[in-house]
Motif scaffolding. Sequence first.
Motif, PDB file in Angstrom:
ATOM      1  N   ASN A 131      34.121  40.198  52.630  1.00  0.00           N
ATOM      2  CA  ASN A 131      33.443  41.650  51.706  1.00  0.00           C
ATOM      3  C   ASN A 131      35.013  42.140  51.148  1.00  0.00           C
ATOM      4  OD1 ASN A 131      34.428  43.214  53.289  1.00  0.00           O
ATOM      5  ND2 ASN A 131      33.066  44.291  53.815  1.00  0.00           N
ATOM      6  N   ARG A 132      35.985  41.531  51.133  1.00  0.00           N
ATOM      7  CA  ARG A 132      37.181  41.843  50.549  1.00  0.00           C
ATOM      8  C   ARG A 132      37.515  42.961  50.070  1.00  0.00           C
ATOM      9  NH1 ARG A 132      39.318  36.410  48.866  1.00  0.00           N
ATOM     10  NH2 ARG A 132      38.411  35.009  49.775  1.00  0.00           N
ATOM     11  N   THR A 133      37.042  43.657  51.434  1.00  0.00           N
ATOM     12  CA  THR A 133      37.890  45.445  51.238  1.00  0.00           C
ATOM     13  C   THR A 133      38.029  45.702  51.688  1.00  0.00           C
ATOM     14  OG1 THR A 133      35.623  45.713  53.193  1.00  0.00           O
ATOM     15  CG2 THR A 133      35.293  45.129  50.673  1.00  0.00           C
ATOM     16  N   ALA A 134      39.326  46.727  52.041  1.00  0.00           N
ATOM     17  CA  ALA A 134      40.081  47.692  52.993  1.00  0.00           C
ATOM     18  C   ALA A 134      39.710  49.164  52.791  1.00  0.00           C
ATOM     19  CB  ALA A 134      41.714  47.376  52.257  1.00  0.00           C
ATOM     20  N   SER A 135      40.098  49.224  54.536  1.00  0.00           N
ATOM     21  CA  SER A 135      40.077  50.879  54.555  1.00  0.00           C
ATOM     22  C   SER A 135      40.765  51.248  55.238  1.00  0.00           C
ATOM     23  CB  SER A 135      38.997  51.184  55.757  1.00  0.00           C
ATOM     24  OG  SER A 135      38.819  49.975  56.875  1.00  0.00           O
ATOM     25  N   SER A 190      38.174  47.784  47.216  1.00  0.00           N
ATOM     26  CA  SER A 190      37.722  46.901  47.097  1.00  0.00           C
ATOM     27  C   SER A 190      38.893  45.596  46.623  1.00  0.00           C
ATOM     28  CB  SER A 190      36.632  46.564  45.931  1.00  0.00           C
ATOM     29  OG  SER A 190      36.104  44.849  45.896  1.00  0.00           O
ATOM     30  N   ILE A 191      39.948  44.956  47.359  1.00  0.00           N
ATOM     31  CA  ILE A 191      40.794  44.535  46.517  1.00  0.00           C
ATOM     32  C   ILE A 191      40.455  42.537  47.395  1.00  0.00           C
ATOM     33  CG2 ILE A 191      43.203  43.915  47.937  1.00  0.00           C
ATOM     34  CD1 ILE A 191      43.082  46.994  49.433  1.00  0.00           C
ATOM     35  N   PRO A 192      40.921  41.509  46.413  1.00  0.00           N
ATOM     36  CA  PRO A 192      40.818  40.947  46.230  1.00  0.00           C
ATOM     37  C   PRO A 192      42.487  40.133  47.306  1.00  0.00           C
ATOM     38  CG  PRO A 192      41.244  40.843  43.864  1.00  0.00           C
ATOM     39  CD  PRO A 192      40.532  42.250  44.682  1.00  0.00           C
ATOM     40  N   PRO A 193      42.558  39.188  47.566  1.00  0.00           N
ATOM     41  CA  PRO A 193      43.871  38.524  47.530  1.00  0.00           C
ATOM     42  C   PRO A 193      45.205  38.546  46.684  1.00  0.00           C
ATOM     43  CG  PRO A 193      42.488  37.211  49.164  1.00  0.00           C
ATOM     44  CD  PRO A 193      41.300  38.112  47.633  1.00  0.00           C
ATOM     45  N   PRO A 194      46.101  38.876  46.792  1.00  0.00           N
ATOM     46  CA  PRO A 194      47.255  39.314  45.210  1.00  0.00           C
ATOM     47  C   PRO A 194      48.074  37.487  45.797  1.00  0.00           C
ATOM     48  CG  PRO A 194      47.716  40.463  47.211  1.00  0.00           C
ATOM     49  CD  PRO A 194      46.478  39.768  47.900  1.00  0.00           C
ATOM     50  N   TRP A 195      48.391  37.376  44.714  1.00  0.00           N
ATOM     51  CA  TRP A 195      49.288  36.401  44.719  1.00  0.00           C
ATOM     52  C   TRP A 195      50.705  36.653  45.241  1.00  0.00           C
ATOM     53  CZ3 TRP A 195      49.129  31.318  43.884  1.00  0.00           C
ATOM     54  CH2 TRP A 195      50.088  29.961  44.291  1.00  0.00           C
ATOM     55  N   THR A 196      51.802  36.286  44.811  1.00  0.00           N
ATOM     56  CA  THR A 196      53.032  36.622  46.645  1.00  0.00           C
ATOM     57  C   THR A 196      53.891  37.173  45.418  1.00  0.00           C
ATOM     58  OG1 THR A 196      54.442  34.673  45.885  1.00  0.00           O
ATOM     59  CG2 THR A 196      53.272  35.065  48.030  1.00  0.00           C
ATOM     60  N   ASP A 197      54.715  38.341  46.211  1.00  0.00           N
ATOM     61  CA  ASP A 197      55.921  39.075  45.186  1.00  0.00           C
ATOM     62  C   ASP A 197      55.026  39.824  43.620  1.00  0.00           C
ATOM     63  OD1 ASP A 197      57.464  37.979  46.735  1.00  0.00           O
ATOM     64  OD2 ASP A 197      58.178  36.491  45.125  1.00  0.00           O
ATOM     65  N   GLN A 198      54.095  40.336  43.822  1.00  0.00           N
ATOM     66  CA  GLN A 198      53.507  41.138  43.677  1.00  0.00           C
ATOM     67  C   GLN A 198      53.516  42.788  43.590  1.00  0.00           C
ATOM     68  OE1 GLN A 198      49.626  39.916  42.099  1.00  0.00           O
ATOM     69  NE2 GLN A 198      50.425  37.985  40.834  1.00  0.00           N
ATOM     70  N   ILE A 199      53.260  43.404  42.765  1.00  0.00           N
ATOM     71  CA  ILE A 199      52.620  44.992  43.223  1.00  0.00           C
ATOM     72  C   ILE A 199      51.214  45.604  42.523  1.00  0.00           C
ATOM     73  CG2 ILE A 199      54.126  47.758  42.493  1.00  0.00           C
ATOM     74  CD1 ILE A 199      57.030  46.475  43.049  1.00  0.00           C
ATOM     75  N   GLU A 222      43.325  31.472  49.507  1.00  0.00           N
ATOM     76  CA  GLU A 222      42.610  30.184  49.660  1.00  0.00           C
ATOM     77  C   GLU A 222      42.646  28.780  48.505  1.00  0.00           C
ATOM     78  OE1 GLU A 222      38.818  30.331  49.934  1.00  0.00           O
ATOM     79  OE2 GLU A 222      38.286  32.152  51.429  1.00  0.00           O
ATOM     80  N   SER A 223      43.149  27.954  48.418  1.00  0.00           N
ATOM     81  CA  SER A 223      43.739  26.839  47.568  1.00  0.00           C
ATOM     82  C   SER A 223      42.648  25.283  47.736  1.00  0.00           C
ATOM     83  CB  SER A 223      45.474  26.475  47.543  1.00  0.00           C
ATOM     84  OG  SER A 223      46.106  25.590  47.165  1.00  0.00           O
ATOM     85  N   ARG A 224      42.927  24.991  46.843  1.00  0.00           N
ATOM     86  CA  ARG A 224      42.068  23.156  47.012  1.00  0.00           C
ATOM     87  C   ARG A 224      42.240  22.524  48.008  1.00  0.00           C
ATOM     88  NH1 ARG A 224      42.117  20.731  41.200  1.00  0.00           N
ATOM     89  NH2 ARG A 224      44.306  21.026  41.842  1.00  0.00           N
ATOM     90  N   SER A 247      43.243  33.576  39.987  1.00  0.00           N
ATOM     91  CA  SER A 247      42.082  33.501  41.301  1.00  0.00           C
ATOM     92  C   SER A 247      42.089  31.610  41.661  1.00  0.00           C
ATOM     93  CB  SER A 247      41.228  32.288  40.366  1.00  0.00           C
ATOM     94  OG  SER A 247      41.499  31.800  39.276  1.00  0.00           O
ATOM     95  N   ASP A 248      41.865  32.392  43.618  1.00  0.00           N
ATOM     96  CA  ASP A 248      41.572  31.056  44.088  1.00  0.00           C
ATOM     97  C   ASP A 248      40.546  30.752  43.978  1.00  0.00           C
ATOM     98  OD1 ASP A 248      39.630  32.550  45.554  1.00  0.00           O
ATOM     99  OD2 ASP A 248      40.387  33.392  46.793  1.00  0.00           O
ATOM    100  N   ALA A 249      40.707  29.401  44.969  1.00  0.00           N
ATOM    101  CA  ALA A 249      39.404  28.324  45.366  1.00  0.00           C
ATOM    102  C   ALA A 249      37.956  28.778  45.169  1.00  0.00           C
ATOM    103  CB  ALA A 249      40.022  27.270  46.372  1.00  0.00           C
ATOM    104  N   SER A 250      37.904  30.071  46.282  1.00  0.00           N
ATOM    105  CA  SER A 250      36.717  30.372  46.163  1.00  0.00           C
ATOM    106  C   SER A 250      36.054  31.831  45.316  1.00  0.00           C
ATOM    107  CB  SER A 250      36.862  31.712  47.275  1.00  0.00           C
ATOM    108  OG  SER A 250      36.838  32.567  47.321  1.00  0.00           O
ATOM    109  N   GLY A 251      36.824  31.147  43.824  1.00  0.00           N
ATOM    110  CA  GLY A 251      36.841  32.248  42.883  1.00  0.00           C
ATOM    111  C   GLY A 251      36.798  33.501  42.872  1.00  0.00           C
ATOM    112  N   HIS A 252      37.634  33.845  43.570  1.00  0.00           N
ATOM    113  CA  HIS A 252      38.053  35.155  43.408  1.00  0.00           C
ATOM    114  C   HIS A 252      39.608  35.284  42.672  1.00  0.00           C
ATOM    115  CE1 HIS A 252      35.803  35.504  47.254  1.00  0.00           C
ATOM    116  NE2 HIS A 252      35.634  36.891  47.254  1.00  0.00           N
ATOM    117  N   VAL A 253      39.466  36.681  41.388  1.00  0.00           N
ATOM    118  CA  VAL A 253      40.198  36.646  40.568  1.00  0.00           C
ATOM    119  C   VAL A 253      40.997  38.059  40.945  1.00  0.00           C
ATOM    120  CG1 VAL A 253      40.528  37.015  38.213  1.00  0.00           C
ATOM    121  CG2 VAL A 253      38.741  34.992  39.099  1.00  0.00           C
TER     122      VAL A 253
END
Length: 518
Positions: free
Chosen positions: A247-251, A263-272, A321-323, A397-403
């Motif tokens: 469910n892309r959540t962190a506690s 609620s957190i989607p996976p980020p790209w690298t080297d980001q804040i 997730e990539s293609r 956005s990853d392959a699963s559609g999460h942005v």
Amino acid sequence: MTRSKNTSENESGSFSACTCYVLHGMLVMIHIVFVMSYIFHWEHRVTLPFTPMNTDFWPVVLSASLQAFYTLYTAVLVFLTQRLAISRALIRRLKLTAIHDISGAWAGLGSALSSVWKQADIPASLWATTAVTTYLVCISVLHVTSSTLLQFQTFNFSMTTHVSTTLGWVDGSDSGTVGWTPLNWGSITTSLPVISRFSGLVSAGLSNNTVYDIPQTNSVVGHATVNATTIASNCGLLPNVTYSLNNRTASVQFGNGHMVFMSIPPPWTDQIQVLSYESVSFVANDTYWNFAYPDLLLMVSTLLEIEPSVQKEVAVPMIWESRFTNYPIEVYFIQCSLSTHNTTVVIDTQTNTLQNPLPVPQPSTQWQEMHQWTSTNWSVYIGQALTTSGGSGYQFSDASGHVSEPSIVDEYIMSLKGLNLTAQYLRRGPGGSPVFNFTLRRDKLEAAIAQTVAQLTWMTGRMGYDGGIQPGEGMALVDEEVITLRLNITLLPLMFATSASVIMLGLALHTTGAFHAS
């Protein structure tokens, strides 16, 4: 009848001699007064405001007046001294050649020099013509020095005065009904890139992580001592963060068992990225009054220099997730506490820039876990405000559609640390793989957070009622630098003029026979 005529001539000659000696003595006294004034600076009491008219008109009037005075005064002296000197030469019944040389010498400085030169062949009156020549040279010295004897010069002096100021620090949490929450944070945060690009033009009252009061007028020249508020940040790693991939959540657990969910989607690298918590779960028999809310929550997907033992507790594994394949990414959750420090600074009233650089603290570069912290109404409000900014426009956005779309605040904080979000977006491209290229230091992150909060605070006051807070007014002490014109005696011309007047007095007494009964 002849005796009466001689008596009248003697009385006229005595009056001329007295007048001549008195005028010479007065000239010497005038220069002595100038010398005394130069020693005790009496002339400095004569001042004029520094205006275009005073700087252009009165110095010319002063110079012309001095020249006119000395020209007329010395003309009278030459007339009286010449008349008395020639009369004495006639009374002494000198040779005709000597009388001719002396009379010719009084015709002017050129004639006097010519008469002295002729004495080399026929020395009829060498001392008399030399005396006349010296006297006329002294007259020329007075003519030359007269225009520069007194001058108006610019003079700076300081005086303490009070000026009204616009407060740099605005605290919406203390403004009653006008809190931070109803502010137009979208407009305020959008201004961050503008401040960074035109800092020299629009940031009067802001310096890095410090906001300070500024005078409401720049007509006063000098330095003002104003109040300033420096913002500091203290960041630490949050341990034992639980992340659910489904469910892309962190506690994360805070304090006495309280839980914060995000609620957190996976980020790209080297980001804040600045995070906002969706809900808080309190333990039984406890309330939010006993809970210290986190000021600012961050998710960092860069490399960190931490010990391997700490790495296991603070690193949170995620999947991009990539293609074609899935890439494991380790992220870190960071809590930054905000605090303020009040001080005074000195600024230039014309440019509103700081004159005394603030001391640079030496924060720790070692990452540590943070289990407890304190917060204030202001720090919690400003932390929430940082989460309300609009998106940067760069969607990952990853392959699963999460942005994952960093906000404007995220992009700005990253830019302060040399991370280019645009370059990351272009590098990602279709099928791009996430690669870690940046190592984030604790002190650098704390400096970026403090600078961002300071700029938001400053911009809130500048927007006023247009989505911000109308700043208050205060008073400040100013060491005002006042420029005036004051009368000044020039030493070198005074020395020449005084010497010339004393020599002229002696020569007048000698050439007119003041100490002879005849």
